[in-house]
Write an enzyme that holds these catalytic residues in place. Sequence first.
Site, PDB file in Angstrom:
ATOM      1  CE  LYS A  38     -14.455  29.667   4.303  1.00 13.38           C
ATOM      2  NZ  LYS A  38     -14.421  31.106   3.610  1.00 13.38           N
ATOM      3  NE  ARG A 142     -11.532  37.553   1.247  1.00 12.38           N
ATOM      4  CZ  ARG A 142     -12.373  36.500   1.805  1.00 12.38           C
ATOM      5  NH1 ARG A 142     -12.264  36.423   3.279  1.00 12.38           N
ATOM      6  NH2 ARG A 142     -13.200  36.111   1.081  1.00 12.38           N
ATOM      7  CG  HIS A 172     -16.745  37.043   0.196  1.00 11.57           C
ATOM      8  ND1 HIS A 172     -17.882  36.156   0.282  1.00 11.57           N
ATOM      9  CD2 HIS A 172     -16.024  37.025   1.362  1.00 11.57           C
ATOM     10  CE1 HIS A 172     -17.952  35.711   1.624  1.00 11.57           C
ATOM     11  NE2 HIS A 172     -16.842  36.375   2.174  1.00 11.57           N
ATOM     12  NE  ARG A 228     -18.762  32.496  -2.446  1.00  9.35           N
ATOM     13  CZ  ARG A 228     -19.052  33.667  -2.965  1.00  9.35           C
ATOM     14  NH1 ARG A 228     -19.290  33.802  -4.126  1.00  9.35           N
ATOM     15  NH2 ARG A 228     -18.954  34.935  -2.311  1.00  9.35           N
ATOM     16  CE1 TYR A 273      -0.275  26.447  35.641  1.00 11.31           C
ATOM     17  CE2 TYR A 273      -2.118  26.316  34.097  1.00 11.31           C
ATOM     18  CZ  TYR A 273      -1.073  25.789  34.704  1.00 11.31           C
ATOM     19  OH  TYR A 273      -0.377  24.600  34.094  1.00 11.31           O
ATOM     20  CB  CYS A 320      -5.182  24.320  32.441  1.00 16.40           C
ATOM     21  SG  CYS A 320      -5.608  24.731  34.134  1.00 16.40           S
ATOM     22  CG  MET A 321      -2.459  23.168  26.673  1.00 19.79           C
ATOM     23  SD  MET A 321      -0.907  22.761  26.371  1.00 19.79           S
ATOM     24  CE  MET A 321       0.045  24.103  26.584  1.00 19.79           C
ATOM     25  CG  ASP A 322      -3.215  19.678  28.673  1.00 16.64           C
ATOM     26  OD1 ASP A 322      -3.296  19.775  27.471  1.00 16.64           O
ATOM     27  OD2 ASP A 322      -2.372  19.846  29.530  1.00 16.64           O
TER      28      ASP A 322
HETATM   29  C1  PLP Z   1     -15.559  31.283   3.682  1.00 13.59           C
HETATM   30  C2  PLP Z   1     -16.368  31.860   2.440  1.00 13.59           C
HETATM   31  C3  PLP Z   1     -18.070  31.699   2.105  1.00 13.59           C
HETATM   32  C4  PLP Z   1     -18.579  31.231   3.227  1.00 13.59           C
HETATM   33  O1  PLP Z   1     -19.242  31.959   4.052  1.00 13.59           O
HETATM   34  P1  PLP Z   1     -20.241  31.876   5.346  1.00 13.59           P
HETATM   35  O2  PLP Z   1     -20.322  33.330   5.884  1.00 13.59           O
HETATM   36  O3  PLP Z   1     -19.659  30.941   6.016  1.00 13.59           O
HETATM   37  O4  PLP Z   1     -21.502  31.216   4.623  1.00 13.59           O
HETATM   38  C5  PLP Z   1     -18.267  32.310   0.961  1.00 13.59           C
HETATM   39  N1  PLP Z   1     -17.371  32.850   0.070  1.00 13.59           N
HETATM   40  C6  PLP Z   1     -16.450  33.136   0.544  1.00 13.59           C
HETATM   41  C7  PLP Z   1     -15.303  33.684  -0.831  1.00 13.59           C
HETATM   42  C8  PLP Z   1     -15.609  32.555   1.460  1.00 13.59           C
HETATM   43  O5  PLP Z   1     -14.305  33.038   1.604  1.00 13.59           O
END
Ligand code: PLP
Length: 402
Positions: A38, A142, A172, A228, A273, A320-322
């Site tokens: 992601k 969540r 999760h 995951r 700045y 700064c920004m850049d």
């Molecule tokens: C982002 C995410 C992960 C990965 O988590 P890490 O800590 O980067 O391994 C796994 N499961 C879900 C549901 C997530 O949103």
Amino acid sequence: MKQYTRVYAGIDLDAVAHNMQVMQDGLSGGARMIGVVKTDGYGHGAVPVARTIDPYVAGYAVATIEEARNLQLHGIRKPILILGATHPSRSRELAEYCIRPAVFTMEQAEALSAAVMELNRERGKDDGTAYIHLAVDTGMSRIGLSCDEEGARLAAAIGRLPGICVEGIFTHFARADETDKSSALRQWERYRRFIGMTEAEGLTVPVHHVANSAAILELGETHWDMVRAGISIYGMYPSDEVARTGQRLKPVMSLHSFVTYVKDIPEGSEVSYGGTFKAKRRTKVATVPIGYGDGYPRNLSGKGSVLIRGQRAPILGRVCMDQIMVDVTDIPGVCTDDPVTLIGRDGEEQITVEELARTGGGFHYEIVCDIGKRVPRVYVRDGRVVGTKDYFADLYEDFLTP
Ligand SMILES: *Cc1c(COP(=O)(O)O)cnc(C)c1O
């Protein structure tokens, strides 16, 4: 390859493969990996990362339909799961492209079921199926089905909808990255109890997945069918509390720039700045063309440092920004075009993303995700450059080639 002269991020795909191997070696039983790519692969580039990890994974996980489609349009063929909520109005796309959504309400499930049935009618067949993964809320609050009898009945009812196949069921962890695993283990117990309840309701699911990177590294008992893997692909540990044992993960992203200007300023001069830095001595200042507009954290103002000629050069005043200014008074011979390492190694010295997070009070996951579109990514595999991802590449094609 185009020579970048302002800023670029190095992406070490050899390190990605190494990290996958390290995780694979630590998996319990027959557990397989889902590669989480992601946010454009945590800022590293989802497509090159997905291609690199393909031999190690059973499938991929992303956060949005667009991210899933992007992978598919770049030739990724393995199953792709969307970890967050997908709006019911997008069910048709899910069905058409066989993208697996996380499902946890009847409304979502019915919309998807209807979309599959419609697609089947149009295609003149009756066996088209939408594969889904049920999300279960065991403590994140969540998304997810409630972890009780009512949730279990809902899960089973979703499984009975026409055209729907519950391929996976997952939850999760909120606190698997802490030394004290009691909270994570309570979630794990709730999940297992919930699976028992759904089975009692007549739902059997082939794929159970719970473990994130922290649990991959430290909670082997939770690996079950799949895990995951996210942050660990990219060579970072989920937190400082996760033990660095066995084969170490290797950092994947490095960040590079070049000195654009060197000058001496007299004692008493202010830099950047707000005049937050005032020279206490005659100071040699190098200007480096990177800033928060590139995703380099502004909270490193007056705190961070960069590497030039293998030595640390502290950031003077505000980012700064850049551009940033750094102190090179104690580094002999610094001149224009000298390479600057903002993340990575230069000789004996190394700056990690974790160090930037610690120094600036930021979060390492966020720092890599935020490295912006103005920063081209340069991919290295088998020790050589194999490609670049440059958000402005099309500009050169359109305007600069005759
Ligand atoms: C982002 C995410 C992960 C990965 O988590 P890490 O800590 O980067 O391994 C796994 N499961 C879900 C549901 C997530 O949103």
